[in-house]
Scaffold this motif. Structure first.
Motif: not given
Length: 459
Positions: A253-269
């Motif tokens: 999701v753009a500019d939000g919180v999502y899962l990427r490769d089993k990592t929780v990402v918040c605003h890209g970090r």
């Protein structure tokens, strides 16, 4: 500093004040009003004998009581009515009083109007309590003085004078509390929405409308956190007045919180490795994502990581009761809806022995049938919804006679006994009723505690 609470109670002097329900949230309110010299009419459907002398003690301090059948008939002439959350605001007696000029409010509404600090509030069909508790825990770990209340914790109105502008308040808000709310928190979180409480709400539309109030009165400086994977909550984004942060377990999701490769990402970090979360289940991953979206900018990422590795969860929410003879017993009594039970079932890699059934909230169970077929090896049914759940399983695609085995039980005691007889080492037994508790228990806590007593009594 001048007492905000004293000023509020002073404003009620000379008015006819009625408090409906002398339960957990309203007892401190009644005490505070009486201490301030405000006469109070308390209306409660229970009889005098149910209060163990409390009514008499409060009457000596100036309270009058309307109890038992017809307990709402004395509302006529009231100037201010504090509603208990479990009572619809449009029952005839309240409607007549409001039409005659009475102000309808509640302990929670008064608190929201008077609270001097930032408020984060959470609602949804599932995950409210765990998400609220995670948010409060993260804030405390980041050294904020934090108060937690609403549908959990302690009533906060009478604690107002101890709350400072730089403190934080975290609330869990139910649809019943939100029905008449006209003040939204600065950060609002909606975890998800699915049919629930249709025994009280007229329909799903009214239920959703109540939930909408959590953000309906926000402004451009406020934040709304929404589940992008839930059709109803995702639709709220276009109605928001403030900034929207979406969270999603299933997509970026753009500019939000999502899962990427089993990592929780918040605003890209990257913020949190999903494997570091101590709580089991994908639904708890979603609870963390909602909490991270809520505290972004308030809590450092390293605090989030440390907290997730140690937080063991909330009682009655996939709570490990004990392991006996290689069998693990879990208490998920909070699961009063099919979606909540589905989340619990999906938390385990194996098929489980499920104890389900309870009070009928008039919600559909067809969606639960396929989940039980896929995730359950034996189904023990009890309570008013037993036949509805059984019918959903029998009608589910993939069901074959005996898969899962379905056992009718007279009560929770028999269900626990039968689960012990059916279980073999390595099995999981879980109480996850998909139903409310009110057919046989006061609340889900009493049901869960009874389950724990029965399991701990097994030899």
């Amino acid at each position: 500093m001048e007492s905000v609470l004293k000023g509020y109670f002073e404003s009620l002097k000379g008015k006819r004040v009625a408090v409906i329900g002398l339960g957990v949230s309203n007892k401190p309110l009644v005490d505070g009003l009486l201490d301030a010299g405000v006469p109070v009419l308390v209306c409660d459907r229970r009889g005098r004998e149910d209060f163990n002398g409390l009514i008499e003690r409060l009457e000596r301090r100036g309270m009058t009581a309307a109890l038992g059948p017809g307990y709402l008939d004395q509302l006529e002439g009231a100037d201010v009515i504090f509603r208990t959350p479990g009572l619809r605001p449009d029952v005839p007696q309240i409607a007549r009083a409001v039409a005659a000029g009475a102000e309808l409010t509640s302990e929670m509404e008064a608190f929201l109007n008077l609270c001097p600090c930032r408020v984060i509030a959470v609602t949804g069909s599932d995950g409210k309590t765990t998400t609220t508790t995670i948010i409060a825990g993260l804030l405390k770990a980041a050294d904020y003085r934090t108060f937690m209340g609403g549908n959990i914790g302690h009533p906060l109105l009478c604690q107002l004078d101890g709350i400072r502008p730089d403190d934080m308040v975290v609330l869990e808000l139910s649809s019943f509390q939100l029905m008449t709310v006209r003040q939204s928190p600065s950060i609002a979180v909606v975890t998800n929405l699915a049919p629930n409480h249709l025994d009280v709400h007229r329909d799903m539309e009214e239920y959703v409308a109540a939930k909408r109030n959590i953000f309906a009165y926000q402004d451009a400086c406020d934040r709304l956190v929404l589940n992008a994977d839930n059709e109803v909550t995702a639709g709220f984004a276009k109605e928001a007045r403030g900034a929207v942060t979406l969270f999603s377990r299933k997509k970026t999701v753009a500019d939000g919180v999502y899962l990427r490769d089993k990592t929780v990402v918040c605003h890209g970090r990257p913020v949190l490795n999903a494997g570091d979360i101590l709580l089991p289940g994908l639904h708890n991953l979603e609870n963390y994502m909602a909490a991270i979206a809520a505290v972004d900018g308030l809590v450092p990422d390293e605090v989030i990581r440390d907290f997730a590795r140690t937080f063991g969860g909330v009682a009655h929410r996939i709570e490990l009761v004990r392991e006996l003879d290689g069998v693990r017993y879990y208490n998920d009594s909070i699961a009063s809806s099919p979606s909540r039970t589905t989340a619990g079932l999906r938390s385990f890699a194996q098929k489980v022995i499920l104890i389900a059934g309870g009070y009928d909230k008039h919600i559909p169970y067809d969606v639960l049938g396929p989940e039980i077929v896929e995730h359950v090896k034996a189904l023990l049914l009890t309570g008013d919804t037993a036949e509805k759940i059984k019918a959903a399983v029998l009608a589910a695609a993939g069901y074959r006679p005996g898969v899962p085995e379905i056992v009718d039980c007279a009560g929770l005691e028999e269900a626990v006994e039968r689960s012990r007889a059916l279980a073999v080492p390595g099995d999981v037994v879980i109480l996850s009723p998909a139903s409310a508790s009110f057919d046989r228990f006061k609340n889900f806590e009493e049901r869960g505690n009874r389950f724990k007593e029965l399991v701990n009594a097994l030899n």
